[in-house]
Design an enzyme around this catalytic site. Structure first.
Site, PDB file in Angstrom:
ATOM      1  N   GLU A 113       0.838  -1.200   0.000  1.00  0.00           N
ATOM      2  CA  GLU A 113       0.000   0.000   0.000  1.00  0.00           C
ATOM      3  C   GLU A 113       0.872   1.249   0.000  1.00  0.00           C
ATOM      4  OE1 GLU A 113      -1.364   3.422   2.132  1.00  0.00           O
ATOM      5  OE2 GLU A 113      -0.640   1.775   3.374  1.00  0.00           O
TER       6      GLU A 113
ATOM      7  N   ASP B 184       0.764   3.937  -3.117  1.00  0.00           N
ATOM      8  CA  ASP B 184       0.441   5.346  -2.908  1.00  0.00           C
ATOM      9  C   ASP B 184       1.336   6.241  -3.760  1.00  0.00           C
ATOM     10  OD1 ASP B 184      -0.804   7.573  -1.148  1.00  0.00           O
ATOM     11  OD2 ASP B 184       1.341   7.869  -0.879  1.00  0.00           O
TER      12      ASP B 184
ATOM     13  N   ASP C 187      -6.897   1.523   1.044  1.00  0.00           N
ATOM     14  CA  ASP C 187      -5.552   0.967   1.202  1.00  0.00           C
ATOM     15  C   ASP C 187      -5.377  -0.304   0.378  1.00  0.00           C
ATOM     16  OD1 ASP C 187      -4.981   3.020   2.925  1.00  0.00           O
ATOM     17  OD2 ASP C 187      -5.126   1.822   4.754  1.00  0.00           O
TER      18      ASP C 187
ATOM     19  N   GLU D 117      -4.621   0.654  -3.180  1.00  0.00           N
ATOM     20  CA  GLU D 117      -3.231   1.070  -3.346  1.00  0.00           C
ATOM     21  C   GLU D 117      -2.281  -0.122  -3.282  1.00  0.00           C
ATOM     22  OE1 GLU D 117      -2.896   5.665  -1.945  1.00  0.00           O
ATOM     23  OE2 GLU D 117      -2.853   4.177  -0.337  1.00  0.00           O
TER      24      GLU D 117
END
Length: 250
Positions: A62, A66, A135, A138
């Site tokens: 994650e 990002d 999350d 990502e």
């Protein structure tokens, strides 16, 4: 007793049997499905099972996803919107990578149906936790990047994000407004007045900072705002000041 790292045979059969279906929705076939397993494994599941088998959860992927997401969106905006000023690009990017946007992307893929969660997070329960699904999205993106490289990651993101960006533009929700400049112009009409921005707080991990800023005229606080960058927080503070003190920027 040493806890072993989970292998394919340790994962629930129902979970494994649905991965082909998810890959169809994602539009990408993993060469190494380990990245997909990790993306879909929430820390609650890993913690619940850790006494027997160690299931890698998705927090590290994650973190990577990002950064990949921000780069993909930034590159697309820079290339496809050559006439947009920096302020408008920043607003579009923020609206495309915020928690609500990620939740929208995750929901489009029905990620809640494929995740590994502890017993306390049923499917209906996890849908209420937007951050868990954001999350997970990502982490999935991070897995695609690790498995297939940047081009595949970019193709995956833009397939979901382009429509959102277009809707924001057509709906007039993203406009090129520099609230700091507007506020400065207002204040300059009164000799001796000085605008000052002060950072009053920041929170969150390094890759997801939230900054809080207040704007003052001389010693008087006239507005405050938050943002994912100091500049964004200053713009939000200036917008509040314009709305509350001058009746503008609403």
């Amino acid at each position: 007793m040493e806890v072993k790292l989970a292998r394919e045979e340790d994962y629930p059969r129902v979970f494994l049997s649905r991965l082909d279906e998810l890959e169809e929705k994602v539009g990408y076939r993993f060469r190494n499905r380990k990245y997909l397993w990790i993306a879909l494994t929430h820390s609650s599941f890993s913690n619940e099972k850790r006494s027997k088998v160690l299931y890698e959860h998705n927090e590290r992927q994650e973190f990577l996803g990002d950064s990949v997401l921000s780069l993909v969106i930034s590159r697309h905006l820079f290339s496809d919107h050559a006439t947009f000023p920096e302020g408008m690009l920043t607003k579009l990017r923020a609206a495309s990578v915020c928690a609500d946007a990620l939740y929208e992307y995750a929901s489009a893929l029905n990620l809640s149906e494929y995740m590994l969660l502890n017993h306390g997070l049923s499917e209906n329960g996890v849908k209420k936790h937007k951050n868990i699904l954001a999350d997970c999205f990502e982490a999935l993106l991070g897995g695609i990047y690790l498995d297939g490289g940047f081009d595949e990651a970019e193709r995956f993101v833009l397939r979901l994000a382009k429509d959102r960006m277009l809707a924001l533009l057509e709906g007039g929700k993203i406009r090129d407004e520099d609230y700091k400049s507007l506020l400065q112009e207002k204040v300059q009409t009164s000799p001796g007045e000085k605008v000052e921005y002060r950072l009053i707080g920041e929170k969150g991990p390094d890759h997801k900072k939230e900054f809080s800023v207040e704007v003052r005229i001389n010693s008087n606080v006239i507005g405050n705002g938050t943002g994912t960058s100091k500049r964004e927080a200053e713009q939000a503070a200036a917008k509040m000041a314009l709305a509350t003190w001058f009746g503008e920027g609403k």
